[in-house]
Design a protein around this motif. Structure first.
Motif, PDB file in Angstrom:
ATOM      1  N   ILE A  43       1.200  -1.284   0.182  1.00 15.39           N
ATOM      2  CA  ILE A  43       0.051  -0.619  -0.322  1.00 15.39           C
ATOM      3  C   ILE A  43       1.041   1.364  -0.254  1.00 15.39           C
ATOM      4  CG2 ILE A  43       0.050  -0.186   3.172  1.00 15.39           C
ATOM      5  CD1 ILE A  43      -3.696   0.632   1.815  1.00 15.39           C
ATOM      6  N   ARG A  44       2.124   1.268   0.584  1.00 16.40           N
ATOM      7  CA  ARG A  44       2.965   2.233   0.194  1.00 16.40           C
ATOM      8  C   ARG A  44       3.571   2.489  -0.664  1.00 16.40           C
ATOM      9  NH1 ARG A  44       8.574   2.881   3.151  1.00 16.40           N
ATOM     10  NH2 ARG A  44       9.422   5.358   2.574  1.00 16.40           N
ATOM     11  N   TYR A  45       4.008   1.634  -1.292  1.00 18.19           N
ATOM     12  CA  TYR A  45       3.967   2.440  -2.847  1.00 18.19           C
ATOM     13  C   TYR A  45       2.901   1.704  -4.152  1.00 18.19           C
ATOM     14  CZ  TYR A  45       8.849   1.738  -2.252  1.00 18.19           C
ATOM     15  OH  TYR A  45      10.006   1.531  -1.941  1.00 18.19           O
ATOM     16  N   ALA A  46       1.913   1.723  -3.761  1.00 17.43           N
ATOM     17  CA  ALA A  46       0.722   2.034  -4.547  1.00 17.43           C
ATOM     18  C   ALA A  46       0.207   3.355  -4.019  1.00 17.43           C
ATOM     19  CB  ALA A  46      -0.273   1.297  -3.837  1.00 17.43           C
ATOM     20  N   ILE A  47       0.732   3.932  -3.301  1.00 18.22           N
ATOM     21  CA  ILE A  47       0.051   5.358  -2.694  1.00 18.22           C
ATOM     22  C   ILE A  47       1.880   5.858  -3.457  1.00 18.22           C
ATOM     23  CG2 ILE A  47       0.164   7.520  -1.301  1.00 18.22           C
ATOM     24  CD1 ILE A  47      -0.553   5.143   0.972  1.00 18.22           C
ATOM     25  N   ALA A  48       2.597   5.281  -3.374  1.00 16.69           N
ATOM     26  CA  ALA A  48       3.676   6.378  -4.056  1.00 16.69           C
ATOM     27  C   ALA A  48       3.353   5.771  -5.321  1.00 16.69           C
ATOM     28  CB  ALA A  48       4.742   5.934  -3.935  1.00 16.69           C
ATOM     29  N   ALA A  49       2.946   5.276  -6.548  1.00 17.87           N
ATOM     30  CA  ALA A  49       2.901   5.002  -7.556  1.00 17.87           C
ATOM     31  C   ALA A  49       2.007   5.688  -8.319  1.00 17.87           C
ATOM     32  CB  ALA A  49       2.690   3.759  -7.820  1.00 17.87           C
ATOM     33  N   LEU A  50       1.022   5.782  -7.683  1.00 22.40           N
ATOM     34  CA  LEU A  50      -0.343   7.195  -7.816  1.00 22.40           C
ATOM     35  C   LEU A  50       0.605   8.499  -7.754  1.00 22.40           C
ATOM     36  CD1 LEU A  50      -3.414   7.285  -8.802  1.00 22.40           C
ATOM     37  CD2 LEU A  50      -3.510   7.412  -5.860  1.00 22.40           C
ATOM     38  N   LEU A  51       1.247   8.497  -7.414  1.00 21.62           N
ATOM     39  CA  LEU A  51       1.407  10.288  -7.456  1.00 21.62           C
ATOM     40  C   LEU A  51       2.319  10.855  -8.292  1.00 21.62           C
ATOM     41  CD1 LEU A  51       2.415  10.901  -3.360  1.00 21.62           C
ATOM     42  CD2 LEU A  51       0.521  12.033  -4.696  1.00 21.62           C
ATOM     43  N   ALA A  52       3.003   9.342  -8.673  1.00 23.79           N
ATOM     44  CA  ALA A  52       3.884   8.701 -10.361  1.00 23.79           C
ATOM     45  C   ALA A  52       3.706   9.155 -10.896  1.00 23.79           C
ATOM     46  CB  ALA A  52       5.020   7.985  -9.624  1.00 23.79           C
ATOM     47  N   VAL A  53       2.251   8.607 -11.299  1.00 34.28           N
ATOM     48  CA  VAL A  53       1.968   8.291 -12.693  1.00 34.28           C
ATOM     49  C   VAL A  53       1.091  10.535 -12.960  1.00 34.28           C
ATOM     50  CG1 VAL A  53      -0.516   7.323 -13.613  1.00 34.28           C
ATOM     51  CG2 VAL A  53       1.092   5.656 -12.732  1.00 34.28           C
ATOM     52  N   PHE A  54       0.327  10.555 -12.057  1.00 35.37           N
ATOM     53  CA  PHE A  54      -0.115  12.222 -11.482  1.00 35.37           C
ATOM     54  C   PHE A  54       1.154  12.949 -12.219  1.00 35.37           C
ATOM     55  CE2 PHE A  54      -3.102  11.041  -8.506  1.00 35.37           C
ATOM     56  CZ  PHE A  54      -4.141  10.901  -9.366  1.00 35.37           C
TER      57      PHE A  54
END
Length: 310
Positions: A43-54
């Protein structure tokens, strides 16, 4: 006022970086009270990945060649997902302050990899710094559950540091070519995809967690990764790698202090002594050993690595 801004903003950036990366270690410790290591990393990297996609959609950086994209993804899987999972497993039994000192050995691992893989030379004084690190590791591990056996928490934290060092060693030329933010964004997405099988369990455990733990989970996904990396990249551009890297030695002592304040983990004498030996050894390797290993540069938990790390 306009004359102070060029100095003030980089100082605030480096201070923010140090604070959020230091807080990551006790935050992981607190989050692990209600989440398992793999779901927490997921879940930590899911949050980070979402921000990375944006960020990728917003900035539209130059597209990497496929081989560089694969290399970046491999760094994310090893230096991101592998680092986070191993650190989480280790911190189940290792105190947050102790873990932050053990993670600092990533600089030592990077120098060792350069000697083994790149055939760089190690000066005698650098070997002396390495010995200090080994003694420090032994002191810290002796106070942790299981000591330094193969399946002990301390061994998992050291393995996390090795994963981080491997990722940083491989990605050095990618960062120089594409920029830290672009490389980190790809790494976050790759790490999130690698950990995605555990995301449903992570969402379930997070849904059942207390509000306090949910806040710490959100903190780990946003601050040590995304915000910490942006501030670090900005500070690097203003201070330079060598000068900015010196500030990172403050992370482990600060993490120990924060863990005492918010996680109720008073520092043990062996942790303080061992931590000082590790920091001294790392400083010696990165400074006096620099003439023999000029290509080694200290990076952080980003780590992305998180660095960062936590």
């Amino acid at each position: 006022m306009t004359q102070s801004r060029p100095t003030l903003l980089p100082a605030l950036a480096i201070a923010t970086t140090i604070l959020v990366w230091a807080t990551a270690f006790p935050a992981i410790k607190l989050a692990l009270t209600e989440l398992q290591p793999l779901p927490l990393a997921s879940i930590r990297y899911a949050i980070a990945a979402l921000l990375a996609v944006f960020w990728l959609i917003w900035t539209r950086p130059v597209r990497m060649p496929f081989r560089h994209l694969l290399l970046c993804a491999a760094c994310g899987i090893v230096g991101g997902a592998g680092y986070s999972v191993l650190l989480n497993i280790g911190q189940q039994t290792v105190a947050a302050g102790a873990a932050s000192f053990l993670i600092k050995t990533e600089s030592l691992w990077m120098a060792t990899l350069a000697v083994l893989l790149l055939k760089e030379r190690f000066s005698p004084i650098a070997w002396g710094g390495t010995l200090l690190c080994i003694v420090g590791i032994g002191l810290i591990a002796s106070a942790q559950a299981g000591g330094l056996t193969l399946n002990s928490g301390a061994a998992f934290v050291l393995a996390a540091a090795l994963c981080s060092a491997s990722g940083f060693t491989v990605q050095r030329h990618l960062v120089a070519r594409y920029g830290a933010l672009h490389v980190a964004a790809i790494m976050f997405i790759a790490a999130a995809l690698a950990l995605s099988p555990w995301l449903p369990l992570a969402l379930t455990q997070t849904g059942n967690a207390t509000t306090t733990v949910r806040i710490w989970i959100a903190f780990l996904g946003v601050f040590p990764t995304a915000i910490g990396l942006v501030c670090w990249a900005y500070a690097l551009g203003r201070f330079g790698v060598a000068r900015a890297g010196n500030f990172l030695y403050l992370i482990a002592p600060l993490a120990m202090l924060i863990a005492w304040m918010i996680a109720g983990e008073p520092p043990k004498t062996t942790t303080v002594m061992g931590g000082m030996l590790i920091l001294a050894g790392v400083i010696i390797v990165n400074t006096r050993g620099k003439a023999a290993t000029p290509q080694i540069q200290t990076m952080a938990e980003v780590p992305v690595t998180d660095p960062a790390k936590g």
